[in-house]
Design a protein around this motif. Structure first.
Motif, short mmCIF file in Angstrom:
data_model
loop_
_atom_site.label_atom_id
_atom_site.label_comp_id
_atom_site.label_asym_id
_atom_site.label_seq_id
_atom_site.Cartn_x
_atom_site.Cartn_y
_atom_site.Cartn_z
N GLN A 15 21.23 25.38 38.24
CA GLN A 15 21.27 23.69 38.50
C GLN A 15 22.64 23.21 38.81
N ILE A 16 23.68 23.88 38.33
CA ILE A 16 24.77 23.23 38.93
C ILE A 16 25.12 23.70 40.14
N ALA A 17 24.41 24.89 40.80
CA ALA A 17 24.68 25.19 42.11
C ALA A 17 23.82 24.00 43.05
N GLY A 18 22.88 23.36 42.30
CA GLY A 18 22.01 22.24 43.25
C GLY A 18 22.76 21.15 43.01
N GLY A 19 24.03 20.93 42.42
CA GLY A 19 24.44 19.52 42.28
C GLY A 19 24.20 18.80 40.97
N ASN A 20 23.61 19.62 39.71
CA ASN A 20 23.42 18.79 38.61
C ASN A 20 24.65 18.70 37.77
N GLU A 21 24.96 17.36 37.61
CA GLU A 21 26.42 17.19 36.78
C GLU A 21 26.05 17.42 35.19
N THR A 22 24.74 16.94 34.83
CA THR A 22 24.64 17.37 33.50
C THR A 22 24.56 18.55 32.92
N ALA A 23 24.09 19.70 33.85
CA ALA A 23 24.22 20.94 33.61
C ALA A 23 25.61 21.51 33.52
N PHE A 24 26.46 20.83 34.48
CA PHE A 24 27.84 21.30 34.66
C PHE A 24 28.78 20.95 33.47
N LYS A 25 28.31 19.50 32.84
CA LYS A 25 28.95 19.25 31.58
C LYS A 25 28.69 20.07 30.42
N GLN A 26 27.43 20.54 30.33
CA GLN A 26 27.02 21.46 29.25
C GLN A 26 28.08 22.68 29.24
N ILE A 27 28.25 23.34 30.37
CA ILE A 27 29.11 24.47 30.64
C ILE A 27 30.26 24.26 30.46
N VAL A 28 30.88 23.01 30.85
CA VAL A 28 32.40 22.57 30.50
C VAL A 28 32.21 22.46 28.99
N ASP A 29 31.51 21.91 28.06
CA ASP A 29 31.73 21.64 26.90
C ASP A 29 31.58 23.05 26.32
N VAL A 30 30.87 23.85 26.42
CA VAL A 30 30.92 25.16 25.95
C VAL A 30 32.23 26.11 26.00
N TYR A 31 32.78 25.99 27.42
CA TYR A 31 33.66 26.92 27.80
C TYR A 31 35.28 26.03 27.74
N TRP A 32 35.27 24.77 27.46
CA TRP A 32 36.67 24.33 27.76
C TRP A 32 37.43 24.67 26.69
N THR A 33 37.27 24.65 25.40
CA THR A 33 38.05 25.15 24.30
C THR A 33 38.71 26.37 24.62
N LYS A 34 37.82 27.32 25.03
CA LYS A 34 38.33 28.76 25.06
C LYS A 34 39.63 28.85 26.45
N VAL A 35 39.04 28.25 27.41
CA VAL A 35 40.04 28.21 28.63
C VAL A 35 41.16 27.23 28.15
N TYR A 36 41.17 26.24 27.61
CA TYR A 36 42.24 25.48 27.47
C TYR A 36 43.17 26.03 26.35
N GLY A 37 42.79 26.76 25.25
CA GLY A 37 43.65 27.62 24.33
C GLY A 37 44.33 28.79 25.14
#
Length: 197
Positions: A15-37
């Motif tokens: 979905q993200i590959a197709g430009g779905n920003e909502t799907a992208f937000k879900q991925i960001v929400d899951v991985y943000w903390t780990k990358v930031y840490g």
């Protein structure tokens, strides 16, 4: 369900590959903390870690057409984050930032001293490439991904002592490598980032 709590990660990537920003937000929400840490562990600066994390996810979005072909999104994400971190380190060397909030002496702004930093960094990178594959992986997991000895041991299914031995040997090799190939004082910022025990 994946370790990160996404049971439909591959579908989201499509979905993200197709430009779905909502799907992208879900991925960001899951991985943000780990990358930031991981970024914070090495930047030692919350704003800089946040910027690096944002840049990582921006890169994911810009290159979203690659996502459907990935078999390991987490590995891809952390690879981009490591690349961003290395660029940050290069920028630190180029601008000779303060170490631990203590301003470097004015002499460090001289072009010849700047060259010392760049040469030391290059030698360090060459030394890392010369490490045996497993040792290099362990060292990168520790220094660039910010993982603890226990986390590395669990992920690689080895003992904590084995991880520690790899780190000690990597540090000894890198110190020797840089000393052999670099006559001048090894810049303190590199010591703090990479060669701490």
């Amino acid at each position: 369900m994946t370790d990160n709590g996404l049971h439909n990660e591959q579908e989201l990537l499509q979905q993200i590959a197709g430009g779905n920003e909502t799907a992208f937000k879900q991925i960001v929400d899951v991985y943000w903390t780990k990358v930031y840490g991981q970024a914070l562990a090495y930047c030692k600066s919350a704003p800089q870690a946040e910027e690096l994390t944002q840049d990582t996810f921006i890169a994911i979005w810009i290159n979203r057409q690659k996502l459907p072909d990935l078999t390991n999104f987490a590995g891809y994400l952390y690879s981009i984050a490591r690349h961003k971190l290395l660029n940050t380190i290069r920028q630190k060397l180029a601008t000779t930032i303060a170490v631990d909030n203590i301003p470097l002496e004015e002499t460090n702004w001289r072009p010849d001293v700047q060259m010392e930093y760049r040469q030391a960094y290059d030698q360090l990178m060459q030394g890392m490439e010369a490490l045996p594959p497993v040792r290099k992986k362990v060292f990168m997991m520790s220094r660039l991904e910010g993982k603890s000895y226990d986390e590395i041991a669990t992920e690689l299914q080895v003992s904590r002592n084995t991880v520690k031995e790899h780190i000690v040997k990597a540090l000894n090799f890198l110190r020797s490598h840089v000393a052999t190939h670099h006559d001048c004082f090894f810049p303190g910022v590199l010591l703090l980032i990479f060669l701490r025990d």
